[in-house]
Design an enzyme around this catalytic site. Structure first.
Site, PDB file in Angstrom:
ATOM      1  CB  THR A 102      -0.933   0.011   1.222  1.00  0.00           C
ATOM      2  OG1 THR A 102      -0.153  -0.206   2.400  1.00  0.00           O
ATOM      3  CG2 THR A 102      -1.971  -1.085   1.128  1.00  0.00           C
ATOM      4  CB  THR A 103       4.016   2.205   1.664  1.00  0.00           C
ATOM      5  OG1 THR A 103       3.386   1.949   2.907  1.00  0.00           O
ATOM      6  CG2 THR A 103       4.863   3.457   1.772  1.00  0.00           C
TER       7      THR A 103
END
Length: 584
Positions: A102-103
């Site tokens: 997600t980062t």
């Protein structure tokens, strides 16, 4: 907003309440949008990789969250800008679909926007940039397919799965216990997985936490843990070979649904009412005893009189258990499965009997069969049914568990109920401990990411190597392919290759290395030796070979990152007019 024409037939736009709105058009709008997206990416950039920093977020009501999970950071942030909200949605989409990365997906999108800004300043049309990015993303995804490797694993060989989960956990707060937590996550996934269909239902895995103890105390329970205790302190704390009645009806006399009023004017009438009410309670408890239940789990509460009767009849009970927990208990204590092949065989048998009947007697019965794909499984309850009314309670609907015990924690009064050795172990619980609430919550988030990665490997056992090696390999492949495109798009394709370098550069920067020097050295090493295993040595092991360091990532997760980031950046680039209300 309305479209009008002047006396020469030229169109112009009329905006209602024009003095109360601000408007950005053309290149100014695109630059403003790109600036908003880059601002969000910069926030997450320092959280990427095993040496990434954590963020502390405070909610309006004072709750504090410490995490480096991209989806959690963006979800907790109060974002007003609409383009920034697109980046939040981007991270959330990666979390829902893959559960990890997600980062990285936001950092990649930020890199693509930064490169797009430079192209726009050179006068290249945004549509051409978007088309070039689309071509480059296809080249990158094909390259990932080419450099991926298949991972062989099984119930007796779980080490590949553990290594992949350890890569995910290495960037979390819990990285010192990553080996034990990775093993717990893999065993939990394999307990609920259907390896033939390559399917995992993560809803059957419950992640519970309790403040106290240490990270090493995390355990996997092949059963259900409920954050409740026995309703009466004198009830037994340990029940072996338990037969569980799972109720959603309260232990109380029935109430009429219409408005009612009872007039009691004598002591005899009150006594009659009290005896009748006591008889209701007595019948309910006796019904549970008659069917053979040795433990009652109820969704609702019951008053002291019912509690007193249950204790005196030696029938332990648990009250106020949530609906989700009830469903998991029902699955764990008595659900068995009948496969499609068995059902298909039964249908064929009926048809065969019917054809014989028609041959001898000249009549037949019409059968209706529902077509089901071969992968479907028909669930047939043989116990562990959730019972909505006492009248429906039968011995066949009781759940079965080998051991039910109440466990106390430390010197506090915290107790939890363990339901273990269940008839069906396809519902499991991961129980984590930590020094404070923030550590427990972050550990639960980290374990969820590890569970998602293990599920992805079971669905598709292709992996690529981490540490930025896959991005560097894709960057080299995209750069080489740019020469094959004669149009303006080749500038966008080269820009895409430069944007892919933002991931390994952020990894090097967060690890305290010289980013440009480190990236150049690794990239030249990959080109010279034609070896796509080389990445950034974030942990200072002494080798850039990610295969030796056992740093893996799932292929579908990496492909999803590139595709999602490209889609969002294309959407942002196509916006050339922003009309927003003025801030007062």
């Amino acid at each position: 907003m309305a479209l009008a024409f002047d006396e020469f037939g030229r169109p112009f736009i009329i905006i209602k309440e024009q003095e109360q709105k601000t408007r950005l058009r053309g290149l100014d709008a695109q630059k403003a949008n790109i600036s908003s997206g880059k601002a969000v990416a910069r926030i997450l950039r320092t959280s990427l990789g095993p040496k990434g920093m954590d963020k502390m977020l405070q909610s309006p009501d004072g709750d504090v969250t410490i995490t480096n999970d991209g989806a959690t950071i963006l979800e907790q942030m109060d974002v007003d800008n609409q383009i920034a909200k697109l980046m939040v949605e981007l991270s959330r989409s990666q979390d829902y679909e893959i559960g990890d990365g997600t980062t990285g997906v936001v950092v990649l999108a930020g890199g693509l926007l930064e490169q797009a800004e430079r192209l726009l300043e050179r006068g290249i049309h945004p549509i051409r940039v978007a088309e070039g990015y689309e071509m480059a993303s296809r080249i990158a995804v094909e390259n990932l397919e080419r450099i991926s490797e298949k991972f062989d694993f099984g119930l007796s060989n779980i080490e590949p799965l553990v290594q992949t989960c350890m890569t995910t956990l290495s960037s979390k707060i819990v990285n010192r216990c990553k080996r034990s937590l990775a093993e717990i996550a893999v065993k939990a996934v394999l307990a609920v997985a259907d390896l033939e269909r390559k399917d995992v239902n993560l809803e059957l895995i419950k992640v519970e936490g309790k403040v106290g103890g240490k990270l090493e105390d995390a355990e996997l329970i092949y059963g259900i843990v409920v954050d409740k205790d026995m309703s009466h302190p004198q009830m037994p704390k340990k029940i072996e070979d338990a037969k569980i009645a799972i109720l959603t009806c309260p232990f109380e006399p029935p109430k009429p649904k219409t408005k009612h009023k009872v007039d009691i004017d004598t002591v005899e009438k009150f006594q009659t009412l009290r005896v009748q009410e006591q008889k209701y309670f007595d019948d309910m408890v006796q019904k549970c005893k008659d069917v053979g239940a040795t433990l009652v789990i109820c969704q609702w509460g019951f008053d002291d009189e019912a509690n007193h009767l249950l204790m005196h009849r030696n029938l332990p009970a648990v009250r106020w258990v949530g609906g989700v927990e009830l469903e998991l208990i029902a699955i764990a204590t008595g659900l068995s499965c009948l496969s499609f092949s068995a059902l298909y065989f039964i249908c064929l048998l009926f048809i065969w009997i019917d054809s014989i009947k028609k041959f001898f007697y000249g009549s037949s019965t019409v059968f209706f069969f529902l077509y089901l794909p071969e992968s479907n499984v028909i669930n047939v309850f043989e116990g562990g049914r959730i019972v909505p009314r006492f009248q429906e309670l039968t011995p066949e609907k009781l759940g079965k568990a080998g051991l039910v015990r109440e466990k106390s924690f430390g010197t506090t009064k915290d107790r939890m109920l363990y339901i273990e050795h269940c008839a069906n172990s396809r519902a499991v619980t991961i129980f984590v401990r930590g020094g404070n609430k923030m550590i427990v919550e972050e550990t639960k988030r980290s374990v969820h990411d590890a569970l998602c990665v293990a599920r992805n490997i079971i669905r598709n056992n292709s992996i690529v190597y981490g540490g930025g090696s896959a991005e560097i390999s894709c960057s080299i492949a995209v750069e080489a392919a740019a020469d094959r495109y004669p149009g303006v798009e080749q500038y966008a394709i080269r820009a895409f290759a430069d944007a892919l370098d933002s991931i390994p550069m952020a990894l090097a920067e967060n690890s305290g290395l010289q980013p440009i020097e480190t990236l150049s050295a690794v990239k030249s090493q990959q080109i010279k030796e034609n070896n796509f295993y080389y990445g950034i040595d974030c942990n200072d092991v002494g080798t850039n070979d990610m295969r030796e360091q056992n740093v893996f990532e799932t292929l579908i997760g990496k492909q999803q990152q590139i595709l999602l980031a490209t889609q969002v950046v294309k959407m942002i680039l196509k916006i050339d007019d922003v009309i927003s209300p003025t801030d007062y």
